[in-house]
Motif scaffolding. Structure first.
Motif, PDB file in Angstrom:
ATOM      1  N   VAL A   1      93.863  74.236   3.353  1.00  0.00           N
ATOM      2  CA  VAL A   1      93.272  75.529   3.029  1.00  0.00           C
ATOM      3  C   VAL A   1      91.907  75.608   3.712  1.00  0.00           C
ATOM      4  CG1 VAL A   1      92.400  77.002   1.188  1.00  0.00           C
ATOM      5  CG2 VAL A   1      94.441  75.594   0.806  1.00  0.00           C
ATOM      6  N   ARG A   2      91.683  76.693   4.398  1.00  0.00           N
ATOM      7  CA  ARG A   2      90.401  76.964   5.036  1.00  0.00           C
ATOM      8  C   ARG A   2      89.633  77.877   4.088  1.00  0.00           C
ATOM      9  NH1 ARG A   2      89.557  80.422  10.566  1.00  0.00           N
ATOM     10  NH2 ARG A   2      87.314  80.179  10.696  1.00  0.00           N
ATOM     11  N   HIS A   3      88.461  77.415   3.679  1.00  0.00           N
ATOM     12  CA  HIS A   3      87.629  78.213   2.788  1.00  0.00           C
ATOM     13  C   HIS A   3      86.662  79.040   3.634  1.00  0.00           C
ATOM     14  CE1 HIS A   3      89.113  76.100  -0.720  1.00  0.00           C
ATOM     15  NE2 HIS A   3      89.089  75.012   0.028  1.00  0.00           N
ATOM     16  N   LEU A   4      86.721  80.341   3.430  1.00  0.00           N
ATOM     17  CA  LEU A   4      85.891  81.259   4.211  1.00  0.00           C
ATOM     18  C   LEU A   4      84.751  81.797   3.367  1.00  0.00           C
ATOM     19  CD1 LEU A   4      88.898  83.228   5.716  1.00  0.00           C
ATOM     20  CD2 LEU A   4      87.577  81.430   6.828  1.00  0.00           C
ATOM     21  N   LYS A   5      83.567  81.736   3.910  1.00  0.00           N
ATOM     22  CA  LYS A   5      82.391  82.246   3.217  1.00  0.00           C
ATOM     23  C   LYS A   5      82.452  83.771   3.208  1.00  0.00           C
ATOM     24  CE  LYS A   5      77.391  82.157   3.463  1.00  0.00           C
ATOM     25  NZ  LYS A   5      76.223  81.672   4.223  1.00  0.00           N
ATOM     26  N   GLU A   6      82.307  84.335   2.026  1.00  0.00           N
ATOM     27  CA  GLU A   6      82.305  85.797   1.920  1.00  0.00           C
ATOM     28  C   GLU A   6      80.956  86.332   2.332  1.00  0.00           C
ATOM     29  OE1 GLU A   6      83.744  87.201  -1.837  1.00  0.00           O
ATOM     30  OE2 GLU A   6      85.336  85.701  -1.871  1.00  0.00           O
ATOM     31  N   GLU A   7      80.995  87.434   3.065  1.00  0.00           N
ATOM     32  CA  GLU A   7      79.727  88.033   3.529  1.00  0.00           C
ATOM     33  C   GLU A   7      79.343  89.197   2.686  1.00  0.00           C
ATOM     34  OE1 GLU A   7      79.386  88.423   7.721  1.00  0.00           O
ATOM     35  OE2 GLU A   7      80.909  86.903   8.030  1.00  0.00           O
TER      36      GLU A   7
ATOM     37  N   MET B   1      85.087  83.244  -3.020  1.00  0.00           N
ATOM     38  CA  MET B   1      85.332  82.624  -1.734  1.00  0.00           C
ATOM     39  C   MET B   1      86.772  82.892  -1.320  1.00  0.00           C
ATOM     40  SD  MET B   1      84.953  78.629  -0.578  1.00  0.00           S
ATOM     41  CE  MET B   1      83.225  78.568  -0.963  1.00  0.00           C
ATOM     42  N   ALA B   2      86.936  83.411  -0.143  1.00  0.00           N
ATOM     43  CA  ALA B   2      88.275  83.682   0.383  1.00  0.00           C
ATOM     44  C   ALA B   2      88.886  82.408   0.947  1.00  0.00           C
ATOM     45  CB  ALA B   2      88.186  84.747   1.471  1.00  0.00           C
ATOM     46  N   CYS B   3      90.210  82.324   0.881  1.00  0.00           N
ATOM     47  CA  CYS B   3      90.927  81.150   1.390  1.00  0.00           C
ATOM     48  C   CYS B   3      92.020  81.591   2.349  1.00  0.00           C
ATOM     49  CB  CYS B   3      91.566  80.375   0.237  1.00  0.00           C
ATOM     50  SG  CYS B   3      90.384  79.700  -0.927  1.00  0.00           S
ATOM     51  N   GLN B   4      92.325  80.720   3.291  1.00  0.00           N
ATOM     52  CA  GLN B   4      93.381  80.983   4.272  1.00  0.00           C
ATOM     53  C   GLN B   4      94.212  79.714   4.427  1.00  0.00           C
ATOM     54  OE1 GLN B   4      91.849  81.445   8.230  1.00  0.00           O
ATOM     55  NE2 GLN B   4      93.786  82.176   9.054  1.00  0.00           N
ATOM     56  N   GLN B   5      95.527  79.838   4.388  1.00  0.00           N
ATOM     57  CA  GLN B   5      96.412  78.695   4.620  1.00  0.00           C
ATOM     58  C   GLN B   5      96.353  78.314   6.094  1.00  0.00           C
ATOM     59  OE1 GLN B   5      96.955  77.386   1.568  1.00  0.00           O
ATOM     60  NE2 GLN B   5      99.051  77.006   2.145  1.00  0.00           N
ATOM     61  N   VAL B   6      96.222  77.026   6.374  1.00  0.00           N
ATOM     62  CA  VAL B   6      96.206  76.533   7.741  1.00  0.00           C
ATOM     63  C   VAL B   6      97.080  75.290   7.828  1.00  0.00           C
ATOM     64  CG1 VAL B   6      93.892  77.401   8.287  1.00  0.00           C
ATOM     65  CG2 VAL B   6      94.156  75.075   7.393  1.00  0.00           C
ATOM     66  N   THR B   7      97.425  74.933   9.048  1.00  0.00           N
ATOM     67  CA  THR B   7      98.044  73.642   9.318  1.00  0.00           C
ATOM     68  C   THR B   7      97.081  72.880  10.210  1.00  0.00           C
ATOM     69  OG1 THR B   7     100.298  74.434   9.111  1.00  0.00           O
ATOM     70  CG2 THR B   7      99.990  72.450  10.412  1.00  0.00           C
ATOM     71  N   VAL B   8      96.871  71.612   9.878  1.00  0.00           N
ATOM     72  CA  VAL B   8      96.023  70.735  10.671  1.00  0.00           C
ATOM     73  C   VAL B   8      96.944  69.816  11.475  1.00  0.00           C
ATOM     74  CG1 VAL B   8      94.220  68.974  10.612  1.00  0.00           C
ATOM     75  CG2 VAL B   8      94.258  70.780   8.865  1.00  0.00           C
ATOM     76  N   ALA B   9      96.645  69.667  12.747  1.00  0.00           N
ATOM     77  CA  ALA B   9      97.412  68.776  13.615  1.00  0.00           C
ATOM     78  C   ALA B   9      96.485  67.699  14.139  1.00  0.00           C
ATOM     79  CB  ALA B   9      98.029  69.544  14.775  1.00  0.00           C
ATOM     80  N   ARG B  10      96.988  66.494  14.168  1.00  0.00           N
ATOM     81  CA  ARG B  10      96.212  65.363  14.683  1.00  0.00           C
ATOM     82  C   ARG B  10      97.044  64.671  15.763  1.00  0.00           C
ATOM     83  NH1 ARG B  10      93.681  61.445  10.395  1.00  0.00           N
ATOM     84  NH2 ARG B  10      92.199  63.157  10.263  1.00  0.00           N
ATOM     85  N   ILE B  11      96.440  64.510  16.930  1.00  0.00           N
ATOM     86  CA  ILE B  11      97.093  63.889  18.074  1.00  0.00           C
ATOM     87  C   ILE B  11      96.352  62.596  18.394  1.00  0.00           C
ATOM     88  CG2 ILE B  11      97.702  64.155  20.509  1.00  0.00           C
ATOM     89  CD1 ILE B  11      97.485  67.244  19.969  1.00  0.00           C
TER      90      ILE B  11
END
Length: 104
Positions: free
Chosen positions: A98-104, A1-11
């Motif tokens: 971390v956003r987990h991306l489904k591998e195709e 499973m691939a991962c991508q760093q993300v930032t989550v913002a909440r308003i």
């Protein structure tokens, strides 16, 4: 499973501020962030201490709203800076994830 760093913002908003449609248009049409979710609260209070609540008898039109979005860290920082410049937002919170991306 691939991962991508993300930032989550909440308003945090109130319905009575009438900012939701402007905010969504900005996030979707102008900035095209990776994802947005809007939550409508049942009850809540902010800095002023006034409790906003909904019941079956009294459906308030001033309930709390939470707008949450995520994207790459640099993009979120840029989007928030522009949002704060354009709109009167008093409660914005961010955190890394971390956003987990489904591998195709």
């Amino acid at each position: 499973m691939a991962c991508q760093q993300v930032t989550v913002a909440r308003i945090y908003l109130h319905e009575s501020e009438h900012l939701l449609s402007k905010l969504m248009k900005f996030l979707h049409d102008e900035e095209m962030v990776a994802g947005v979710t809007v939550l409508r609260g049942m009850t809540g209070f902010g800095r002023d201490g006034k409790i906003h609540t909904a019941s079956l008898v009294d459906l308030s039109l001033d309930l709390p709203l939470v707008v949450e979005f995520y994207d790459e860290p640099d993009r979120v920082e840029t989007v928030i800076r522009e949002l704060l410049r354009r709109m009167d937002l008093s409660h914005v919170v961010t955190w890394s994830g971390v956003r987990h991306l489904k591998e195709e």
